[in-house]
Design a protein around this motif. Structure first.
Motif, PDB file in Angstrom:
ATOM      1  N   ASP A   1       0.811  -1.222   0.000  1.00 16.93           N
ATOM      2  CA  ASP A   1       0.000   0.000   0.000  1.00 16.93           C
ATOM      3  C   ASP A   1       0.839   1.265   0.000  1.00 16.93           C
ATOM      4  O   ASP A   1       0.378   2.331   0.426  1.00 16.93           O
ATOM      5  N   PHE A   2       2.084   1.223  -0.475  1.00 18.36           N
ATOM      6  CA  PHE A   2       2.899   2.431  -0.636  1.00 18.36           C
ATOM      7  C   PHE A   2       2.709   2.940  -2.062  1.00 18.36           C
ATOM      8  O   PHE A   2       2.939   2.215  -3.045  1.00 18.36           O
ATOM      9  N   SER A   3       2.279   4.180  -2.177  1.00 20.35           N
ATOM     10  CA  SER A   3       2.073   4.762  -3.508  1.00 20.35           C
ATOM     11  C   SER A   3       3.320   5.445  -4.048  1.00 20.35           C
ATOM     12  O   SER A   3       3.427   5.695  -5.252  1.00 20.35           O
ATOM     13  N   ARG A   4       4.211   5.785  -3.204  1.00 14.98           N
ATOM     14  CA  ARG A   4       5.441   6.437  -3.615  1.00 14.98           C
ATOM     15  C   ARG A   4       6.606   5.885  -2.796  1.00 14.98           C
ATOM     16  O   ARG A   4       6.465   5.550  -1.625  1.00 14.98           O
ATOM     17  N   VAL A   5       7.765   5.855  -3.445  1.00 13.36           N
ATOM     18  CA  VAL A   5       9.014   5.461  -2.777  1.00 13.36           C
ATOM     19  C   VAL A   5      10.046   6.543  -3.055  1.00 13.36           C
ATOM     20  O   VAL A   5      10.335   6.862  -4.226  1.00 13.36           O
ATOM     21  N   ILE A   6      10.575   7.145  -2.013  1.00 13.24           N
ATOM     22  CA  ILE A   6      11.605   8.177  -2.114  1.00 13.24           C
ATOM     23  C   ILE A   6      12.908   7.601  -1.567  1.00 13.24           C
ATOM     24  O   ILE A   6      12.935   7.074  -0.451  1.00 13.24           O
ATOM     25  N   VAL A   7      13.964   7.676  -2.345  1.00 16.15           N
ATOM     26  CA  VAL A   7      15.258   7.116  -1.967  1.00 16.15           C
ATOM     27  C   VAL A   7      16.248   8.261  -1.783  1.00 16.15           C
ATOM     28  O   VAL A   7      16.453   9.090  -2.692  1.00 16.15           O
ATOM     29  N   ASP A   8      16.836   8.347  -0.616  1.00 18.30           N
ATOM     30  CA  ASP A   8      17.902   9.329  -0.353  1.00 18.30           C
ATOM     31  C   ASP A   8      19.207   8.741  -0.882  1.00 18.30           C
ATOM     32  O   ASP A   8      19.815   7.874  -0.254  1.00 18.30           O
ATOM     33  N   VAL A   9      19.646   9.213  -2.062  1.00 17.18           N
ATOM     34  CA  VAL A   9      20.778   8.639  -2.787  1.00 17.18           C
ATOM     35  C   VAL A   9      22.058   9.417  -2.436  1.00 17.18           C
ATOM     36  O   VAL A   9      22.027  10.643  -2.288  1.00 17.18           O
ATOM     37  N   PRO A  10      23.173   8.716  -2.325  1.00 18.03           N
ATOM     38  CA  PRO A  10      24.442   9.426  -2.080  1.00 18.03           C
ATOM     39  C   PRO A  10      24.726  10.425  -3.208  1.00 18.03           C
ATOM     40  O   PRO A  10      24.179  10.321  -4.300  1.00 18.03           O
ATOM     41  N   PRO A  11      25.603  11.373  -2.959  1.00 21.10           N
ATOM     42  CA  PRO A  11      25.884  12.405  -3.974  1.00 21.10           C
ATOM     43  C   PRO A  11      26.604  11.824  -5.196  1.00 21.10           C
ATOM     44  O   PRO A  11      27.170  10.727  -5.152  1.00 21.10           O
ATOM     45  N   LEU A  12      26.577  12.610  -6.278  1.00 20.80           N
ATOM     46  CA  LEU A  12      27.233  12.178  -7.516  1.00 20.80           C
ATOM     47  C   LEU A  12      28.754  12.204  -7.372  1.00 20.80           C
ATOM     48  O   LEU A  12      29.458  11.439  -8.035  1.00 20.80           O
ATOM     49  N   TYR A  13      29.253  13.111  -6.577  1.00 24.26           N
ATOM     50  CA  TYR A  13      30.697  13.230  -6.329  1.00 24.26           C
ATOM     51  C   TYR A  13      30.901  13.216  -4.820  1.00 24.26           C
ATOM     52  O   TYR A  13      30.060  13.722  -4.071  1.00 24.26           O
TER      53      TYR A  13
END
Length: 808
Positions: free
Chosen positions: A711-723
């Motif tokens: 029942d989760f409509s959205r998933v937000i992922v805190d991603v490490p930085p590009l650099y």
């Protein structure tokens, strides 16, 4: 923004490239930059201007006066000739020489001897302002380390000189004679004296400034008088030294000239070289005379030969030749009277006979008589011609004998003269040397007499035009001018600092900074939200006793039906300010994600560089998406930073890394946020290396699939930085879409330009960029007039909204 590569076209290779657009100055950007840096420009100008004003007000009054000197005085022509004074206009170099003399130590010492200022307390201890003394002491204290280091370097690099003890004693005696007060007084005179050229003339003004008007006038007049005296004294000294040298030189030249003349005379006597009054030698004179005589004798011999040839031709035919001749006979040169008479008689008879034959013919009765007369006349003429020929032959023989004798004499004289040629050349050299030395002696003697006359001449080409008067009004300090100059200096300093700051400005500030330097989409600004009081932490409550969450607008949020995670009391700032610019920007992010049409409800939140605000943005975005009937799963995938877990106080809770390493089910590790539909999966406790690789592979896809079933409509992922790590890029390749968070004013434009330029897949999945921690008040200083960002609300709207919500 990356450059677009086009295929090579050979037909277009040599076509002239379009002209580059002309570089122009954007006045709007310039005005915006000046407005932005107005404090940087105005503040130094005000501070330095106030410092200059204070300095000028605190400085004691000074008086300035001057005396004028004419360096090219108009002197009478006869006086100029007598004194040897040049009347040509002075060049600039001589005026500069006068400046150097007036500012020299010698003239300063002469002024002290004349005025005695070293004993004047008012001159030696002038009034000073406490402000100036304080500034001087401060500067000397600040620069003392630099001065000390410089002195040490000079001492180390300067070689030690070997000093003679006698010289050391002499120098000590000389230094003991120099009064320190006198040295200080001379230094003050040199520091305050000023020499300026008056217009384009050869006159100079000698000005002096002092706190005492009488001292100023006294010093200026003393400099003028002593300069004129110095010129006279220096001329006299130089002439005296020149005379002394010339006298010595005259004695040397006289001795040299006498020695050279004596050597020439001795050489002539030793080699028997006798000279005439005209300057030639006796042998040379005799040779010349013999040559002249030989020339004359040769001429006479040639003349005698010519006369003899004439007589030979006349007697060659004998009497018959003379009788049968049809023309008259002529003998050139000088002939005797008798021969002349016989020639005239012969020619007369010959002429009558020829006329008679021509007119009457040979048959005329007078022809025989005239022919007989002609024969008798020819016989007598022939006898006379023979006599004259014998005489001419005798004359020729005498002339040839004289020629032979003179030729022999010339040869003998030439031989004698050749023997004396080398000696004669040497004699001439000695005579010329003696003559040269004599001429130099005479010229030097004449010049010495002229210089002796100039030495006693009392007039110079420098005179005083005007003496300095005691000033009645002070000339300084110039308060307004000093303050204005200090203000301009401060403004220049401020503009330099402002230009340096603008040159160093390479960060992302406005939407134009992003769109001009990259192909990424700009989604909006996230200003700094006011702080929200954090409620007291409560433990996990059973599902039956939990109160349905209520939003700020009064709506009731649904309670999760299947998931019953523990709940923590952490406020979501964006939910407290639903009408803020922050909330509107997050809505733009949601609309951007929905506009892509992708079915996978997983959105990553990353940043260009390590930045704690990224996790805050991910947290607020998840809270914003959870409003209404939506449930959102927030995953902390930054195993290195763990910023989100620390922010929520879940850094000591099991989470994603533990689930990856087999430490349990990820659904059992969820933590709910009170009064929201937001559920957080912490980063976890495991620090192992394999978890990073697994996160980039199957784990996020599995969690996303199970989240839809939960029942989760959205998933937000805190991603490490590009650099600077590669973990963030690996995770982003597994996500369908992501948002980049840039720190406002800290992220460089070059980073935005090159971050995704070489990765077209990530560039296509990127929803856009948001600026976090934006100062809206400062943002307006970077905006051009007419840009849409000028209409963003400022921080005051947050405070008014908060007061309205709390009822205060």
């Amino acid at each position: 923004m990356g450059r677009e590569l086009k295929p090579y076209d050979g037909n277009m290779a040599y076509i002239e490239a379009p002209a580059a657009p002309a570089q122009t100055i954007d006045l709007r950007r310039l005005m915006v930059a000046l407005r932005r840096q107005r404090t940087t420009i105005v503040l130094p100008a005000v501070l330095v201007g106030m410092l200059g004003l204070t300095y000028s007000i605190a400085k004691p009054e000074t008086y300035t006066t001057y005396s004028s000197l004419l360096l090219d005085s108009n002197v009478n022509r006869s006086v100029q000739q007598a004194g040897g004074i040049a009347s040509a206009a002075l060049p600039v170099e001589r005026i500069e020489n006068a400046r150097v003399v007036l500012e020299s130590n010698k003239l300063a010492d002469d002024v002290l001897n004349l005025t005695g200022l070293q004993e004047n307390p008012s001159f030696m201890d002038p009034p000073r302002s406490a402000f100036t003394s304080a500034i001087g002491g401060f500067l000397s204290t600040v620069f003392w380390p630099v001065t000390w280091i410089r002195d040490q370097l000079v001492a180390l690099t300067t070689p030690a000189d070997v000093i003679n003890p006698d010289d050391l004693m002499a120098s000590d005696a000389t230094m003991a004679q120099v009064d320190p007060a006198r040295r200080l007084a001379a230094a003050r005179l040199r520091g305050e004296i000023r020499v300026d050229r008056i217009g384009q003339s050869s006159a100079v003004a000698v000005s002096y400034s002092s706190h005492d008007p009488e001292i100023a006038a006294q010093v200026a007049n003393a400099y003028a008088d002593l300069y004129v005296q110095d010129i006279l004294a220096s001329n006299a000294d130089s002439i005296g030294q020149t005379n002394a040298w010339m006298r010595t030189r005259l004695e040397e030249l006289q001795a040299q000239a006498q020695a050279a003349a004596g050597a020439a005379e001795r050489f002539a006597a030793e080699n028997s070289l006798v000279e005439f009054s005209s300057g030639g030698l006796l042998t040379e004179q005799a040779l010349n005379e013999l040559n002249s005589s030989l020339t004359e004798v040769l001429t006479e011999a040639a003349r005698a030969r010519a006369v003899l040839d004439t007589y030979d031709r006349a007697v060659a035919g004998g009497v018959e030749g003379l009788t049968n001749s049809n023309s008259s006979l002529a003998i050139g040169g000088e002939v005797s009277d008798e021969l002349r008479a016989r020639l005239d008689s012969y020619n007369d008879v010959q002429a009558r006979l020829q006329r008679l034959l021509a007119s009457s013919g040979p048959e005329h009765p007078q022809v025989p008589g005239l022919q007989q007369t002609l024969i008798s006349t020819a016989e007598r003429l022939f006898i006379e011609l023979q006599a004259q020929r014998a005489e001419a032959q005798s004359t020729l023989d005498v002339a040839n004998a004289r020629v032979e004798a003179l030729q022999e004499s010339v040869q003998q004289a030439s031989a004698r003269n050749s023997d004396q040629a080398a000696n004669f050349v040497r004699l001439r050299a000695l005579q010329e040397e003696a003559a040269t030395l004599s001429a130099i002696y005479q010229q030097t003697l004449t010049r010495s007499q002229e210089i002796e006359q100039q030495q006693s001449f009392p007039v110079s080409n420098v005179r005083i035009l005007s003496y300095a008067q005691v000033p009645t009004t002070p000339s300084g300090p110039a308060v307004l001018r000093t303050a204005l100059a200090a203000t301009l200096l401060g403004m220049f300093l401020g503009m330099t600092i402002a230009a340096l700051r603008e040159w160093r400005e390479r960060s992302l500030r406005t939407s134009t900074d992003l769109t001009e330097y990259s192909s990424l989409r700009f989604l909006g600004h996230l200003p700094v939200l006011p702080a929200v009081r954090r409620p007291r932490a409560v433990g996990a409550t059973p599902a039956a006793t939990r109160t349905p969450p209520i939003t700020a607008s009064g709506q009731t949020l649904p309670v999760l039906s299947r998931l019953r995670p523990p709940v923590i009391q952490v406020p979501v700032p964006v939910l407290h300010y639903p009408d803020s610019v922050y909330a509107e920007t997050l809505r733009h992010v949601r609309l951007a994600g929905e506009a892509t049409g992708r079915a996978l409800p997983v959105t990553g939140v990353t940043s260009f560089h390590p930045f704690d605000g990224r996790s805050s943005v991910a947290f607020n975005l998840a809270g914003q998406l959870g409003i209404g009937m939506h449930s959102v799963l927030l995953i902390d995938a930054d195993s290195r930073g763990r910023t989100l877990s620390r922010m929520l106080g879940l850094d000591r809770k099991p989470g994603l890394t533990d689930a990856v390493s087999g430490g349990g089910n990820w659904q059992d590790m969820l933590v709910g946020i009170a009064n929201t539909n937001l559920v957080v999966l912490p980063c976890g406790l495991d620090q192992g290396g394999p978890s990073d690789d697994l996160l980039t592979g199957q784990m996020l896809g599995q969690i996303a699939a199970e989240a839809r079933d939960g029942d989760f409509s959205r998933v937000i992922v805190d991603v490490p930085p590009l650099y600077p790590v590669a973990q963030g890029r690996a995770i982003l390749h597994e996500l369908a879409q992501f948002v980049i968070v840039a720190e406002w004013g800290r992220t460089s434009r070059a980073m935005a330009e090159t971050a995704l330029a070489e990765d077209s897949l990530l560039e296509s999945r990127c929803l856009g960029v948001v600026y976090d921690r934006v100062n809206l008040r400062k943002l307006k200083s970077f905006l051009l007039p007419g840009e849409m960002e000028n209409y963003l609300a400022g921080p005051k709207s947050y405070m008014s909204l908060k007061r309205r919500m709390t009822g205060r």
